[in-house]
Design an enzyme around this catalytic site. Structure first.
Site, PDB file in Angstrom:
ATOM      1  N   TYR A   1       5.179  12.611  -6.628  1.00 25.56           N
ATOM      2  CA  TYR A   1       3.731  12.362  -6.751  1.00 25.56           C
ATOM      3  C   TYR A   1       3.114  12.121  -5.368  1.00 25.56           C
ATOM      4  CZ  TYR A   1      -0.577   9.738  -7.325  1.00 25.56           C
ATOM      5  OH  TYR A   1      -1.865   9.310  -7.197  1.00 25.56           O
TER       6      TYR A   1
ATOM      7  N   LYS B   1       0.448  14.434  -2.909  1.00 27.16           N
ATOM      8  CA  LYS B   1      -0.806  13.973  -2.283  1.00 27.16           C
ATOM      9  C   LYS B   1      -0.784  14.255  -0.781  1.00 27.16           C
ATOM     10  CE  LYS B   1      -2.960  12.460  -5.821  1.00 27.16           C
ATOM     11  NZ  LYS B   1      -4.201  13.060  -6.258  1.00 27.16           N
TER      12      LYS B   1
ATOM     13  N   SER C   1      -3.731   8.715  -2.011  1.00 25.31           N
ATOM     14  CA  SER C   1      -3.137   7.472  -2.494  1.00 25.31           C
ATOM     15  C   SER C   1      -2.384   6.761  -1.379  1.00 25.31           C
ATOM     16  CB  SER C   1      -2.163   7.820  -3.622  1.00 25.31           C
ATOM     17  OG  SER C   1      -1.355   6.728  -3.922  1.00 25.31           O
TER      18      SER C   1
ATOM     19  N   ALA D   1      -9.087  15.498 -10.105  1.00 28.84           N
ATOM     20  CA  ALA D   1      -8.158  16.086 -11.081  1.00 28.84           C
ATOM     21  C   ALA D   1      -6.732  16.097 -10.534  1.00 28.84           C
ATOM     22  CB  ALA D   1      -8.589  17.512 -11.435  1.00 28.84           C
TER      23      ALA D   1
END
Ligand SMILES: NC(=O)c1ccc[n+]([C@@H]2O[C@H](COP(=O)([O-])OP(=O)(O)OC[C@H]3O[C@@H](n4cnc5c(N)ncnc54)[C@H](O)[C@@H]3O)[C@@H](O)[C@H]2O)c1
Length: 340
Positions: A148, A152, A124, A81
């Site tokens: 983003y 992570k 990622s 998620a």
């Protein structure tokens, strides 16, 4: 094992649900459907011949997550998620930190409360930033270039601290490269809401006539065809990588970071050619200047995944394109077929 997949109706989560369920695991999904559709559940049922339990909730609802962990006697969690659009994260960083970082903290609080301490986290390759050398190995310095990627990396760091604080934790952060393709049935695949951010769903929509042309940002990079090269990995290979990570964790405690990629890179024109060959359709192209923040080329060092997880990506570019196209055709989006 009883395995909870947060974000389990999303692109990678749904494919992983298939792999785990077909291997005999009990899979439970939790999703708030902010970037997926409940119809995925019916399609999963078609593939699996049985319905998977799915709880509609936000991962930030700690109490709900805790209840789910207890009720389904969960042994391990795979945390998919999250929000994943780089440009959106630049425009609205708070949204990304709230969802991706706060969401992960909420999940960890629930897991700690119930004493479930096995986790696979969707990280990622974006965490690496500008390559200092290639292929990126897991020791490559991390310097994300956008919120983003930063979100992570922050979660990875929290997970590392957590594992250091309590030896019962078994955690793997999987750094995905560029997932593409779909399940061989064509029933599930990548279904972004609105205009796709990623190359493959965009190409598919151009091939099907839903979008007029493909923009190629930069054709003067020092790469084979002048366009940006990425390490595209078939989503089913990626899904199998999660099962391999869970197996590894069964016998290894602590926290671990592993790349999941193929170790090879392909340019945009290579993908377009492969697609045109498979579909027999012409993909109109429009060349545009390079975009700020786009890297010319990157790909994974895959040795650690092979050595530790006993996992390698098996599917090739043709299979990635074929399955993406099959998914598109089955969704009934292909325009013009009936008129011709
Ligand atoms: N697809 C990629 O290119 C890629 C690459 C690297 C990493 N990742 C990471 O892998 C994970 C899965 O990616 P995906 O491609 O399947 O994306 P996706 O958007 O298809 O799936 C994510 C799922 O999570 C759900 N979700 C988001 N926030 C939630 C929340 N707060 N509570 C409950 N559910 C929530 C969405 O509804 C969606 O179903 C993400 O964390 C993403 O950042 C993806």
């Amino acid at each position: 094992m009883n395995i909870l997949l947060t974000g389990g109706t999303g692109y990678i989560g749904s494919h992983t649900a298939v792999v785990l369920s077909q291997a005999g695991h009990e899979v439970v999904l939790l999703d708030n459907f902010c970037n997926s559709s409940p119809s995925v559940l019916e399609r999963l049922e078609k593939i699996l011949g049985k319905a998977l339990p799915c709880i509609e909730a936000d991962v930030r609802e700690t109490d709900v997550v805790e209840k789910v962990l207890r009720e389904y006697k969960i042994d391990a969690v795979i945390h998919f998620a999250g929000l994943k659009a780089v440009s959106e994260s630049v425009a609205n960083p708070v949204l990304y930190y709230a969802n991706n970082v706060q969401g992960s903290i909420s999940l960890l609080q629930a897991m700690q409360e119930v004493d479930v301490k096995t986790l696979v986290f969707s990280s990622s390759a974006t965490v690496y930033g500008e390559p200092q050398y290639l292929p990126y190995d897991e020791d490559h310095p991390t310097k994300p270039m956008n919120p983003y990627g930063q979100s992570k990396l922050q979660v990875e760091e929290i997970l590392r601290d957590l594992a250091a604080s309590d030896s019962k934790w078994r955690i793997t952060s999987l750094r995905y490269f560029n997932p593409v393709g779909a399940h061989e049935s064509g029933l599930i695949g990548e279904e972004p809401n609105g205009i796709p951010n990623n190359l493959m769903p965009y190409v598919v929509k151009v091939a099907s006539g839903e979008l007029p042309h493909l923009n190629i940002f930069g054709d003067d990079y020092e790469t084979l065809d002048g366009t940006g090269e990425r390490d595209y990995i078939h989503v089913m290979d990626l899904a199998e990588g999660h099962m391999a990570a869970l197996h590894f964790q069964n016998v290894n405690a602590g926290s671990n970071v592993v790349n999941l990629g193929t170790g090879k890179s392909s340019g945009v024109l290579e993908i377009v050619k492969a697609f045109e060959n498979i579909t027999g359709k012409v993909i109109p192209l429009q060349f545009a200047p390079r975009r700020a923040g786009d890297l010319p080329i990157y790909f994974a060092q895959t040795g650690l995944a092979k050595e530790q997880l006993h996992w390698v990506a098996k599917r090739n570019l043709i299979e990635m394109c074929e399955s993406s196209w099959k998914f598109q055709e089955l969704q009934g989006h292909v325009k013009g077929e009936s008129e011709n």
